[in-house]
Write a protein that holds these residues in place. Structure first.
Motif, PDB file in Angstrom:
ATOM      1  N   LEU A  88       0.835  -1.204   0.000  1.00 38.52           N
ATOM      2  CA  LEU A  88       0.000   0.000   0.000  1.00 38.52           C
ATOM      3  C   LEU A  88       0.870   1.256   0.000  1.00 38.52           C
ATOM      4  O   LEU A  88       0.595   2.213  -0.734  1.00 38.52           O
ATOM      5  N   VAL A  89       1.928   1.255   0.798  1.00 33.59           N
ATOM      6  CA  VAL A  89       2.855   2.394   0.806  1.00 33.59           C
ATOM      7  C   VAL A  89       3.497   2.549  -0.574  1.00 33.59           C
ATOM      8  O   VAL A  89       3.626   3.663  -1.100  1.00 33.59           O
ATOM      9  N   GLY A  90       3.882   1.432  -1.184  1.00 32.05           N
ATOM     10  CA  GLY A  90       4.478   1.480  -2.520  1.00 32.05           C
ATOM     11  C   GLY A  90       3.525   2.067  -3.541  1.00 32.05           C
ATOM     12  O   GLY A  90       3.919   2.848  -4.413  1.00 32.05           O
ATOM     13  N   ARG A  91       2.253   1.715  -3.437  1.00 32.20           N
ATOM     14  CA  ARG A  91       1.253   2.249  -4.365  1.00 32.20           C
ATOM     15  C   ARG A  91       1.131   3.763  -4.215  1.00 32.20           C
ATOM     16  O   ARG A  91       0.982   4.494  -5.198  1.00 32.20           O
ATOM     17  N   CYS A  92       1.208   4.247  -2.970  1.00 30.63           N
ATOM     18  CA  CYS A  92       1.172   5.697  -2.740  1.00 30.63           C
ATOM     19  C   CYS A  92       2.396   6.373  -3.358  1.00 30.63           C
ATOM     20  O   CYS A  92       2.281   7.433  -3.978  1.00 30.63           O
ATOM     21  N   LEU A  93       3.575   5.759  -3.192  1.00 40.26           N
ATOM     22  CA  LEU A  93       4.798   6.336  -3.743  1.00 40.26           C
ATOM     23  C   LEU A  93       4.755   6.418  -5.267  1.00 40.26           C
ATOM     24  O   LEU A  93       5.440   7.251  -5.872  1.00 40.26           O
ATOM     25  N   LEU A  94       3.957   5.559  -5.884  1.00 34.56           N
ATOM     26  CA  LEU A  94       3.876   5.517  -7.346  1.00 34.56           C
ATOM     27  C   LEU A  94       2.717   6.332  -7.908  1.00 34.56           C
ATOM     28  O   LEU A  94       2.392   6.213  -9.088  1.00 34.56           O
ATOM     29  N   THR A  95       2.114   7.189  -7.094  1.00 41.74           N
ATOM     30  CA  THR A  95       1.041   8.049  -7.587  1.00 41.74           C
ATOM     31  C   THR A  95       1.545   8.901  -8.752  1.00 41.74           C
ATOM     32  O   THR A  95       2.558   9.589  -8.627  1.00 41.74           O
ATOM     33  N   PRO A  96       0.891   8.863  -9.919  1.00 42.67           N
ATOM     34  CA  PRO A  96       1.365   9.643 -11.078  1.00 42.67           C
ATOM     35  C   PRO A  96       1.426  11.136 -10.756  1.00 42.67           C
ATOM     36  O   PRO A  96       0.523  11.684 -10.131  1.00 42.67           O
ATOM     37  N   THR A  97       2.496  11.782 -11.205  1.00 45.69           N
ATOM     38  CA  THR A  97       2.670  13.216 -10.915  1.00 45.69           C
ATOM     39  C   THR A  97       2.986  14.033 -12.141  1.00 45.69           C
ATOM     40  O   THR A  97       3.076  15.258 -12.042  1.00 45.69           O
ATOM     41  N   SER A  98       3.161  13.413 -13.319  1.00 43.49           N
ATOM     42  CA  SER A  98       3.662  14.207 -14.439  1.00 43.49           C
ATOM     43  C   SER A  98       2.833  14.190 -15.712  1.00 43.49           C
ATOM     44  O   SER A  98       3.137  14.905 -16.634  1.00 43.49           O
ATOM     45  N   VAL A  99       1.805  13.347 -15.775  1.00 44.78           N
ATOM     46  CA  VAL A  99       1.001  13.286 -16.998  1.00 44.78           C
ATOM     47  C   VAL A  99      -0.443  13.653 -16.657  1.00 44.78           C
ATOM     48  O   VAL A  99      -1.063  13.026 -15.828  1.00 44.78           O
ATOM     49  N   ARG A 100      -0.952  14.696 -17.314  1.00 41.73           N
ATOM     50  CA  ARG A 100      -2.336  15.087 -17.073  1.00 41.73           C
ATOM     51  C   ARG A 100      -3.283  13.973 -17.484  1.00 41.73           C
ATOM     52  O   ARG A 100      -3.136  13.367 -18.532  1.00 41.73           O
ATOM     53  N   ASN A 101      -4.272  13.736 -16.621  1.00 40.84           N
ATOM     54  CA  ASN A 101      -5.283  12.716 -16.884  1.00 40.84           C
ATOM     55  C   ASN A 101      -4.697  11.307 -16.962  1.00 40.84           C
ATOM     56  O   ASN A 101      -5.263  10.411 -17.600  1.00 40.84           O
ATOM     57  N   ALA A 102      -3.500  11.116 -16.350  1.00 38.02           N
ATOM     58  CA  ALA A 102      -2.944   9.771 -16.324  1.00 38.02           C
ATOM     59  C   ALA A 102      -3.848   8.876 -15.479  1.00 38.02           C
ATOM     60  O   ALA A 102      -4.488   9.345 -14.542  1.00 38.02           O
ATOM     61  N   PRO A 103      -3.927   7.588 -15.799  1.00 36.78           N
ATOM     62  CA  PRO A 103      -4.795   6.703 -15.018  1.00 36.78           C
ATOM     63  C   PRO A 103      -4.394   6.727 -13.552  1.00 36.78           C
ATOM     64  O   PRO A 103      -3.219   6.537 -13.238  1.00 36.78           O
ATOM     65  N   ALA A 104      -5.331   6.970 -12.669  1.00 37.83           N
ATOM     66  CA  ALA A 104      -5.020   7.030 -11.239  1.00 37.83           C
ATOM     67  C   ALA A 104      -5.149   5.653 -10.641  1.00 37.83           C
ATOM     68  O   ALA A 104      -6.042   4.887 -10.979  1.00 37.83           O
ATOM     69  N   HIS A 105      -4.220   5.328  -9.717  1.00 38.56           N
ATOM     70  CA  HIS A 105      -4.365   4.063  -9.030  1.00 38.56           C
ATOM     71  C   HIS A 105      -4.467   4.257  -7.525  1.00 38.56           C
ATOM     72  O   HIS A 105      -4.683   3.316  -6.799  1.00 38.56           O
ATOM     73  N   GLY A 106      -4.323   5.476  -7.060  1.00 41.46           N
ATOM     74  CA  GLY A 106      -4.627   5.796  -5.662  1.00 41.46           C
ATOM     75  C   GLY A 106      -3.697   5.166  -4.663  1.00 41.46           C
ATOM     76  O   GLY A 106      -2.723   4.539  -5.001  1.00 41.46           O
ATOM     77  N   CYS A 107      -4.010   5.395  -3.376  1.00 40.66           N
ATOM     78  CA  CYS A 107      -3.201   4.810  -2.302  1.00 40.66           C
ATOM     79  C   CYS A 107      -4.087   4.561  -1.102  1.00 40.66           C
ATOM     80  O   CYS A 107      -5.240   4.916  -1.089  1.00 40.66           O
TER      81      CYS A 107
END
Length: 235
Positions: A216-235
């Protein structure tokens, strides 16, 4: 206490990491972590050779068993099988266009420290016929090496001035995770796993919960930050 035989040399695991480095695409998130881990393992081998670890066999055994858990996850993914929960986010989002290399590196470190390290400590205790207390000094030295290299990892992989648009959220996101805190938690988890070693059911429940939490922590660290409207996977 039964002991098992472990190859006390870092050369085989280093060779496997170099092989991965040659096969994986440079921008693959797993490749990013692999390069970081290759550097860390080389540094550990050099420190062991220089006498930085008084108990050479203990330090080498722990480092080998630790590395083999990551390499096993790579092989599992290559075979098309489901990787452990702690590694799942990195392998799922290894090619996501909105995730930066530093995020991939730290997500891999999080999985490896948070889950693989405590499991490796227990495996090392079984291999050497000792309790975790006998490994604490070497555990701390391995952790100190990782912490010392973390700053360089962040500096090397942090986006430059041309990416100021993503630097602020990225800095905020990654600033919430600490390798030092993860290392402390890993030692506590290792001690608890050792205490549960004669209770397979409780060990299974604890390791499953630990892997899920680290994932779960890893998923948060991988939150997309650079592409607009990139698919979100949340944390």
């Amino acid at each position: 206490m039964a002991q098992m035989t472990v190859e006390v040399s870092l050369d085989p695991v280093l060779a496997r990491m170099r092989g991965l480095d040659g096969r994986l695409h440079p921008r693959d998130g797993v490749a990013v972590f692999n390069r970081v881990y290759l550097t860390v393992t080389r540094e550990l081998r050099e420190r062991i050779a220089r006498g930085g670890f008084p108990e050479v066999r203990t330090a080498t055994t722990l480092t080998v068993l630790f590395a083999e858990r990551y390499l096993a996850a790579v092989e599992t993914a290559s075979d098309g099988r489901r990787v452990p929960a702690c590694w799942r986010p990195l392998f799922q989002y290894r090619r996501h266009p909105g995730v930066r290399p530093l995020q991939h590196a730290l997500a891999g470190i999080n999985a490896h420290i948070g889950y693989d390290l405590p499991v490796a400590v227990v495996a090392c205790c079984r291999a050497l016929g000792c309790a975790p207390a006998a490994l604490e000094a070497d555990f701390d030295r391995v952790g100190d090496t990782l912490v010392a290299l973390e700053e360089h990892i962040r500096e090397d992989l942090m986006p430059g001035p041309d990416l100021l648009e993503v630097a602020d959220p990225l800095t905020h996101l990654l600033g919430s995770w600490s390798l030092e805190r993860a290392r402390d938690a890993a030692w506590s988890a290792a001690r608890l796993l050792w205490m549960l070693r004669d209770s397979p059911d409780l060990t299974g429940e604890f390791t499953e919960s630990l892997g899920a939490g680290v994932g779960l922590v890893g998923r948060c660290l991988l939150t997309p930050t650079s592409v607009r409207n990139a698919p979100a996977h949340g944390c």
